[in-house]
Design a protein around this motif. Structure first.
Motif, PDB file in Angstrom:
ATOM      1  N   GLN A 291       0.837  -1.208   0.000  1.00 34.80           N
ATOM      2  CA  GLN A 291       0.000   0.000   0.000  1.00 34.80           C
ATOM      3  C   GLN A 291       0.871   1.257   0.000  1.00 34.80           C
ATOM      4  O   GLN A 291       0.549   2.242  -0.662  1.00 34.80           O
ATOM      5  N   GLY A 292       1.954   1.240   0.787  1.00 32.78           N
ATOM      6  CA  GLY A 292       2.999   2.252   0.670  1.00 32.78           C
ATOM      7  C   GLY A 292       2.915   3.487   1.535  1.00 32.78           C
ATOM      8  O   GLY A 292       3.889   4.225   1.637  1.00 32.78           O
ATOM      9  N   GLU A 293       1.768   3.749   2.195  1.00 36.90           N
ATOM     10  CA  GLU A 293       1.636   5.016   2.935  1.00 36.90           C
ATOM     11  C   GLU A 293       2.038   4.912   4.403  1.00 36.90           C
ATOM     12  O   GLU A 293       2.459   5.899   5.003  1.00 36.90           O
ATOM     13  N   LEU A 294       1.888   3.736   5.007  1.00 39.25           N
ATOM     14  CA  LEU A 294       2.273   3.555   6.415  1.00 39.25           C
ATOM     15  C   LEU A 294       3.787   3.437   6.493  1.00 39.25           C
ATOM     16  O   LEU A 294       4.388   2.644   5.771  1.00 39.25           O
ATOM     17  N   LYS A 295       4.405   4.227   7.384  1.00 36.56           N
ATOM     18  CA  LYS A 295       5.864   4.263   7.464  1.00 36.56           C
ATOM     19  C   LYS A 295       6.328   4.060   8.905  1.00 36.56           C
ATOM     20  O   LYS A 295       5.594   4.329   9.859  1.00 36.56           O
ATOM     21  N   ALA A 296       7.565   3.589   9.046  1.00 34.89           N
ATOM     22  CA  ALA A 296       8.177   3.520  10.372  1.00 34.89           C
ATOM     23  C   ALA A 296       8.211   4.926  10.959  1.00 34.89           C
ATOM     24  O   ALA A 296       8.534   5.893  10.270  1.00 34.89           O
ATOM     25  N   GLY A 297       7.866   5.036  12.240  1.00 33.13           N
ATOM     26  CA  GLY A 297       7.811   6.344  12.896  1.00 33.13           C
ATOM     27  C   GLY A 297       6.414   6.911  13.007  1.00 33.13           C
ATOM     28  O   GLY A 297       6.176   7.835  13.792  1.00 33.13           O
ATOM     29  N   ASP A 298       5.459   6.361  12.245  1.00 30.68           N
ATOM     30  CA  ASP A 298       4.068   6.816  12.342  1.00 30.68           C
ATOM     31  C   ASP A 298       3.458   6.381  13.675  1.00 30.68           C
ATOM     32  O   ASP A 298       3.756   5.289  14.182  1.00 30.68           O
ATOM     33  N   ILE A 299       2.583   7.205  14.230  1.00 28.84           N
ATOM     34  CA  ILE A 299       1.854   6.872  15.458  1.00 28.84           C
ATOM     35  C   ILE A 299       0.405   6.584  15.088  1.00 28.84           C
ATOM     36  O   ILE A 299      -0.247   7.402  14.433  1.00 28.84           O
ATOM     37  N   ILE A 300      -0.089   5.412  15.477  1.00 28.08           N
ATOM     38  CA  ILE A 300      -1.467   5.047  15.166  1.00 28.08           C
ATOM     39  C   ILE A 300      -2.380   5.631  16.241  1.00 28.08           C
ATOM     40  O   ILE A 300      -2.251   5.313  17.423  1.00 28.08           O
ATOM     41  N   LEU A 301      -3.288   6.496  15.814  1.00 26.21           N
ATOM     42  CA  LEU A 301      -4.216   7.151  16.737  1.00 26.21           C
ATOM     43  C   LEU A 301      -5.531   6.387  16.851  1.00 26.21           C
ATOM     44  O   LEU A 301      -6.042   6.170  17.946  1.00 26.21           O
ATOM     45  N   ARG A 302      -6.089   5.991  15.683  1.00 27.83           N
ATOM     46  CA  ARG A 302      -7.398   5.341  15.669  1.00 27.83           C
ATOM     47  C   ARG A 302      -7.419   4.213  14.651  1.00 27.83           C
ATOM     48  O   ARG A 302      -6.671   4.242  13.661  1.00 27.83           O
ATOM     49  N   VAL A 303      -8.299   3.248  14.892  1.00 32.08           N
ATOM     50  CA  VAL A 303      -8.431   2.081  14.019  1.00 32.08           C
ATOM     51  C   VAL A 303      -9.907   1.892  13.689  1.00 32.08           C
ATOM     52  O   VAL A 303     -10.758   1.894  14.578  1.00 32.08           O
ATOM     53  N   ALA A 304     -10.196   1.729  12.397  1.00 32.59           N
ATOM     54  CA  ALA A 304     -11.578   1.494  11.969  1.00 32.59           C
ATOM     55  C   ALA A 304     -11.628   0.242  11.099  1.00 32.59           C
ATOM     56  O   ALA A 304     -10.717  -0.015  10.307  1.00 32.59           O
ATOM     57  N   GLN A 305     -12.701  -0.525  11.265  1.00 31.33           N
ATOM     58  CA  GLN A 305     -12.943  -1.671  10.393  1.00 31.33           C
ATOM     59  C   GLN A 305     -13.718  -1.166   9.180  1.00 31.33           C
ATOM     60  O   GLN A 305     -14.915  -0.873   9.275  1.00 31.33           O
ATOM     61  N   ALA A 306     -13.005  -1.008   8.051  1.00 29.66           N
ATOM     62  CA  ALA A 306     -13.603  -0.477   6.816  1.00 29.66           C
ATOM     63  C   ALA A 306     -14.295   0.864   7.107  1.00 29.66           C
ATOM     64  O   ALA A 306     -13.664   1.794   7.585  1.00 29.66           O
ATOM     65  N   THR A 307     -15.600   0.944   6.877  1.00 32.28           N
ATOM     66  CA  THR A 307     -16.310   2.219   7.026  1.00 32.28           C
ATOM     67  C   THR A 307     -16.912   2.407   8.415  1.00 32.28           C
ATOM     68  O   THR A 307     -17.637   3.371   8.651  1.00 32.28           O
ATOM     69  N   GLU A 308     -16.628   1.482   9.344  1.00 32.68           N
ATOM     70  CA  GLU A 308     -17.172   1.621  10.696  1.00 32.68           C
ATOM     71  C   GLU A 308     -16.506   2.781  11.429  1.00 32.68           C
ATOM     72  O   GLU A 308     -15.499   3.335  10.991  1.00 32.68           O
ATOM     73  N   GLU A 309     -17.076   3.125  12.583  1.00 35.07           N
ATOM     74  CA  GLU A 309     -16.564   4.231  13.382  1.00 35.07           C
ATOM     75  C   GLU A 309     -15.152   3.919  13.901  1.00 35.07           C
ATOM     76  O   GLU A 309     -14.902   2.847  14.453  1.00 35.07           O
TER      77      GLU A 309
END
Length: 704
Positions: A291-309
């Motif tokens: 996919q190419g956009e997620l990089k080392a050093g990124d901080i994950i703030l939120r997680v969604a299952q597809a279009t869910e909240e």
């Protein structure tokens, strides 16, 4: 290596004996009451650390202060719960934690737990009240987003103001995301979700923030004594060095995830630091890699299952965040991440299995003005540790070099960028492919002389011009190989200012195996501790400093605070005596001339100039941690961050195109398998605009 394995086995046995002896003494010292699980665990763990850690610490007031500072940082990482009066109350134990662990008491842990439990209940009522009323995003005010720069609230009124600003900030971020999503909607396409007014967006954003905090506090209120003990024990372990850790007793799958941080669904390795889930590695060939956009050093703030909240994972335990992100192949997960420069981005990833072939060594040829250069990428130092007939990275690199030589290449570029290490033995054997027999690395325990690991094969697989590419994510075995090639003056090391700097060896001990006298208190979990350190053949350690390249290139990620030296209580650099070795002279490496030519090219290269300018902007933006709570001003800054975050991709597109292609023999071997042919083309596609590789090829040409 058989003698080394024997020494390691005896060492492990002695460590186990120390643990058993510790438990035996502990058991017979207890007379008036049965031992408690926390005192048995902490005492046994400290005995093991004192006996087996590479650099055991004295259990004294200095140890006590380290534990106090780190535990306070972990238990309230963003300074949102404790008041200054609470911290003053806890600070009374700053110099006595060492005394407590000696006698098996835990007053500091108990009082911290008591205060935090009360503050969690207080702040739950606080955030619910604040979020019950609309925010005004037209007023001029700001919030500090860096917890290291913030302070504990002086009183409850100050704490309320602190929470108000932080909740307003989180609401504003979600409003901005909704505005972006609404602006992207095609007016010609019917949508199930109608456009919202600003007031409706504000109300919806507060509702989402409220739900996230209700979920988060529900977890906090369910923390039990075992959770608190695990955090405390791991804090104590981490004060020895960042790679010494305590793992709480959970099921096997969760235990493995806690140690590796690997996501089966998206193919990334994550770590948890100060309440933040941070990307540490992208696995080659994985869904995230493609996919190419997620990089080392990124901080994950939120997680969604597809279009869910989306669900906020800030403050979550690593294993729980992993469980939310993992999923079946073909399903979508959307990660809201904060880039190191402050830009916030939603990244959609279709979960998949790691494409194993893309984790192995791969090679290609580059045609540059009539010169054919070999390119060899090694994503990791893999090996079959269980002798089940699996692949070895050293053997695979040997085969790739053979194929490149059949293509009559005049030089080879070995790419170790983003290679986090792996098999030490493979690193030793791999170095031997480029040099005559001789020492490759020194391994030393806390006491005694160093063991020198040698390449004993006098054959040289490849003797031509060699460049090894590294960056700040090249670690461990990558650093060993790069350091050996550099010390022998066999090839040129190119890349960012330094590599990662992990020069230590860890071993894992199951505490249940060595605390046999306390069956009624099991399970105890496991202890991973640092037992040895790597040293170059010139005597210097790869720990902390890493490997400094011969030719330093402008690096788009140089503004990130990544690497061993950024970790709490990392072991420092030192040196021992050099091993006996002779530098390469067949022919002598013209390093000085090559370096001058490279510096001249880089200085006049428009792409490298743009990288340098971008790095300066990113570094400045990263240091600007005070954020406006005025929506219009915030969105203006976010737009600037997005533009600058995308500049690197624009730089790559503007760079000259390398004529790189898979080996003819490899393409022929794939036959009509379109899936494998597509994989081969993906491998070279991302390299065609690689400005660092372009310069590496130029350096090879300078040597020919």
């Amino acid at each position: 290596m058989s003698s080394l394995r024997l020494k390691v086995g005896l060492y492990a046995f002695l460590v186990s004996a120390v643990f058993v002896l510790a438990s035996y003494k502990l058991y017979h010292r207890t007379t008036s009451r049965a031992p408690q699980k926390d005192e048995v665990l902490i005492k046994a763990m400290l005995q093991g650390l004192s006996a087996a850690h590479y650099q055991p610490e004295k259990i004294d007031d200095a140890f006590s202060k380290r534990v106090f500072d780190l535990y306070l940082k972990r238990v309230d990482y963003n300074k949102m719960f404790l008041l200054q009066s609470d911290v003053a109350q806890l600070r009374k134990f700053q110099a006595s934690i060492d005394d407590q662990v000696r006698v098996g008491s835990h007053e500091f842990l108990d009082l911290t737990t008591q205060i935090m439990d009360q503050r969690v209940k207080d702040t739950q009522a606080l955030y619910r009240d604040i979020l019950s009323k609309p925010f005004d995003f037209t007023t001029e005010e700001s919030v500090e987003t860096d917890s290291d720069k913030s302070t504990f609230a002086a009183d409850k009124a100050a704490q309320r103001e602190q929470w108000r600003k932080f909740l307003k900030y989180e609401t504003m971020v979600r409003i901005s995301e909704m505005m972006d999503a609404q602006a992207k909607k095609d007016p010609k396409v019917a949508s199930a979700e109608p456009n919202r007014t600003p007031a409706e967006m504000e109300a919806e954003a507060r509702k989402r923030v409220l739900k996230n905090y209700d979920d988060k506090f529900s977890d906090l209120l369910q923390n039990d004594a075992n959770d608190r003990l695990a955090l405390y024990a791991n804090t104590i372990a981490n004060t020895y060095d960042p790679h010494t850790e305590y793992f709480a007793p959970r099921d096997k799958e969760s235990f493995d995830i806690a140690m590796t941080g690997r996501f089966e669904g998206i193919g990334a390795s994550l770590g948890e630091k100060e309440g933040q889930i941070k990307v540490s590695e992208i696995i080659p060939g994985s869904a995230s890699y493609r996919q190419g956009e997620l990089k080392a050093g990124d901080i994950i703030l939120r997680v969604a299952q597809a279009t869910e909240e989306p669900v906020s994972v800030e403050g979550w335990r690593l294993d729980k965040a992993i469980a939310l992100i993992r999923g079946k192949k073909g399903t979508e997960v959307r990660l809201t991440v904060k880039k190191p420069d402050g830009a916030i981005k939603v990244i959609p990833i279709i979960r998949d299995v790691v494409v194993i072939e893309e984790t192995f060594a791969q090679s290609a040829t580059i045609n540059e003005n009539g010169k054919k250069i070999g390119y060899l990428r090694l994503p990791t130092f893999y090996a079959d540790f269980n002798d089940n007939g699996g692949r070895s990275s050293a053997a695979d690199v040997r085969k790739e070099l053979e194929k490149l030589q059949k293509e009559h290449v005049e030089g080879v570029v070995l790419d170790l960028r983003y290679n986090g290490g792996g098999s030490l033995q493979d690193a030793v054997e791999m170095a031997g492919l480029f040099i005559d027999s001789g020492p490759v690395v020194q391994v030393k325990g806390g006491q005694g002389a160093a063991t020198v690991l040698n390449d004993r094969d006098p054959r040289v697989q490849y003797s031509g011009p060699l460049v090894i590419m590294v960056n700040k994510y090249s670690a461990s075995a990558s650093e060993i190989l790069a350091a050996a090639i550099q010390d022998y003056k066999r090839g040129i090391i190119m890349g960012s200012a330094s590599t990662y700097g992990k020069g230590t060896v860890q071993r894992i001990f199951d505490l249940d195996d060595v605390l046999g006298d306390f069956s009624s208190l099991k399970p105890f979990g496991s202890l991973k501790l640092t037992t040895q350190k790597f040293y170059r053949i010139n005597g210097g350690s790869t720990q902390f400093k890493g490997v400094v390249p011969d030719i330093v290139l402008p690096d788009a990620y140089s503004y990130l605070d990544q690497g061993e030296k950024e970790a709490d209580y990392a072991l420092k650099w030192d040196e021992i005596g050099a091993a006996r070795y002779r530098t390469w002279n067949s022919p002598t490496l013209p390093l000085d001339k090559v370096k001058v030519k490279s510096q001249a090219r880089v200085a006049t290269n428009p792409s490298f100039k743009m990288v340098n300018e971008m790095v300066q902007r990113m570094r400045k933006r990263k240091d600007e941690t005070v954020v406006s709570l005025k929506l219009a001003a915030f969105r203006t800054e976010q737009e600037k961050a997005k533009v600058e975050s995308n500049r690197y991709e624009e730089i790559k597109k503007a760079a000259p195109t390398l004529a790189i292609a898979p080996l003819a023999a490899d393409v022929q071997a794939l036959g009509g398998d379109t899936v494998k042919v597509n994989r081969a083309s993906r491998f070279t596609k991302n390299l065609k605009k690689d400005i660092d590789l372009t310069e590496a090829v130029a350096v090879i040409k300078d040597q020919i």
